[in-house]
Design a protein around this motif. Structure first.
Motif, PDB file in Angstrom:
ATOM      1  N   LEU A 113      50.538   1.147  51.188  1.00 25.88           N
ATOM      2  CA  LEU A 113      50.258   1.433  52.599  1.00 25.88           C
ATOM      3  C   LEU A 113      51.005   2.662  53.095  1.00 25.88           C
ATOM      4  CD1 LEU A 113      50.162  -2.154  54.141  1.00 25.88           C
ATOM      5  CD2 LEU A 113      48.253  -0.581  53.800  1.00 25.88           C
ATOM      6  N   VAL A 114      52.268   2.805  52.684  1.00 19.32           N
ATOM      7  CA  VAL A 114      53.030   4.004  53.053  1.00 19.32           C
ATOM      8  C   VAL A 114      52.333   5.250  52.497  1.00 19.32           C
ATOM      9  CG1 VAL A 114      55.188   5.255  52.587  1.00 19.32           C
ATOM     10  CG2 VAL A 114      55.260   2.889  53.340  1.00 19.32           C
ATOM     11  N   SER A 115      51.914   5.182  51.242  1.00 18.84           N
ATOM     12  CA  SER A 115      51.230   6.316  50.618  1.00 18.84           C
ATOM     13  C   SER A 115      49.915   6.620  51.328  1.00 18.84           C
ATOM     14  CB  SER A 115      50.954   6.015  49.143  1.00 18.84           C
ATOM     15  OG  SER A 115      52.134   5.731  48.462  1.00 18.84           O
ATOM     16  N   SER A 162      50.548   8.039  54.879  1.00 21.80           N
ATOM     17  CA  SER A 162      51.141   9.381  54.792  1.00 21.80           C
ATOM     18  C   SER A 162      50.110  10.407  54.350  1.00 21.80           C
ATOM     19  CB  SER A 162      52.316   9.372  53.813  1.00 21.80           C
ATOM     20  OG  SER A 162      53.322   8.502  54.249  1.00 21.80           O
ATOM     21  N   CYS A 163      49.311  10.070  53.357  1.00 23.62           N
ATOM     22  CA  CYS A 163      48.294  11.015  52.879  1.00 23.62           C
ATOM     23  C   CYS A 163      47.178  11.215  53.893  1.00 23.62           C
ATOM     24  CB  CYS A 163      47.727  10.536  51.548  1.00 23.62           C
ATOM     25  SG  CYS A 163      48.886  10.702  50.178  1.00 23.62           S
ATOM     26  N   LEU A 164      46.890  10.189  54.683  1.00 25.02           N
ATOM     27  CA  LEU A 164      45.883  10.353  55.740  1.00 25.02           C
ATOM     28  C   LEU A 164      46.415  11.193  56.898  1.00 25.02           C
ATOM     29  CD1 LEU A 164      44.235   6.812  55.935  1.00 25.02           C
ATOM     30  CD2 LEU A 164      43.218   8.919  55.064  1.00 25.02           C
ATOM     31  N   GLY A 168      48.935  17.794  52.978  1.00 22.95           N
ATOM     32  CA  GLY A 168      49.910  18.402  52.078  1.00 22.95           C
ATOM     33  C   GLY A 168      50.420  17.425  51.033  1.00 22.95           C
ATOM     34  N   PHE A 169      50.500  16.147  51.410  1.00 21.88           N
ATOM     35  CA  PHE A 169      50.911  15.132  50.438  1.00 21.88           C
ATOM     36  C   PHE A 169      49.880  15.022  49.321  1.00 21.88           C
ATOM     37  CE2 PHE A 169      53.264  13.059  54.119  1.00 21.88           C
ATOM     38  CZ  PHE A 169      54.501  13.496  53.692  1.00 21.88           C
ATOM     39  N   VAL A 170      48.611  15.056  49.678  1.00 19.08           N
ATOM     40  CA  VAL A 170      47.544  14.957  48.683  1.00 19.08           C
ATOM     41  C   VAL A 170      47.581  16.167  47.757  1.00 19.08           C
ATOM     42  CG1 VAL A 170      45.047  14.808  48.347  1.00 19.08           C
ATOM     43  CG2 VAL A 170      46.115  13.600  50.249  1.00 19.08           C
ATOM     44  N   ASP A 171      47.792  17.348  48.323  1.00 15.63           N
ATOM     45  CA  ASP A 171      47.868  18.561  47.507  1.00 15.63           C
ATOM     46  C   ASP A 171      49.042  18.506  46.538  1.00 15.63           C
ATOM     47  OD1 ASP A 171      45.660  19.547  48.864  1.00 15.63           O
ATOM     48  OD2 ASP A 171      46.870  20.655  50.325  1.00 15.63           O
TER      49      ASP A 171
END
Length: 181
Positions: A103-105, A108-110, A114-117
């Protein structure tokens, strides 16, 4: 009056984890160290894969940023999981730590691409190595229990594995058919 099967006050107080033990610095340093060893294993695996197959994902600064991001997500999920054990809601209290990390991931990615990249620079197969190693270690602790089960469990497991494999192959074939490949 004590009912048979009811835990005594001494047993329940001994089984409870104190907040000092739950939120202790030493505990989180241990978690951080284990996660850092996992990251080292991922880097090693990704480098080995690069030596064998030069066209695979190279190890770069983006890879380190992605692994650092995953490390932070894991630590944040562990902290949130510990905090939620203090909840009075049974579903929240018993929710697994892996779910909190996911859930944190996800959130955060939503919230920032930049997290996804950063995470996309990490080779997926290199990530599976420590996951499978931890799964193997956790199962190895229960081999004695597994040896005590009936032989019927082995037959059931074989059919489950075959069914899962055939089902996933059929779904993959259907996906390829629909996409025109």
């Amino acid at each position: 009056m004590t009912v048979i099967g009811d835990p005594t006050e001494a047993e329940t107080s001994a089984s409870r984890t104190t907040s000092r033990e739950l939120f202790g610095l030493r505990r989180y340093l241990t978690f951080a160290a284990v996660l850092l060893m996992s990251i080292a294993l991922v880097l090693f695996t990704q480098q080995m894969k690069l030596w064998v197959s030069p066209e695979s994902t190279p190890v770069s600064g983006s890879t380190l940023a992605g692994l650092g991001t995953l490390w932070l997500f894991s630590l944040a999920g562990l902290v949130i999981g510990d905090l939620m054990t203090l909840s009075r809601i049974p579903v929240v209290k018993d929710f697994p730590v892996l779910g909190w990390v996911a859930l944190v991931s996800l959130f955060s990615c939503l919230s920032w691409s930049g997290f996804v990249d950063a995470i996309s620079a990490v080779d997926f197969l290199s990530l599976t190595t420590p996951i499978l190693a931890f799964a193997g270690v956790s199962v190895a602790d229960r081999l004695v229990d597994l040896s005590k089960t009936s032989w019927k469990v082995a037959i059931t497991a074989i059919f489950v594995f075959i069914g899962t494999y055939v089902g996933s192959a059929l779904l993959a074939q259907f996906g390829l058919f629909v996409s025109g490949s």
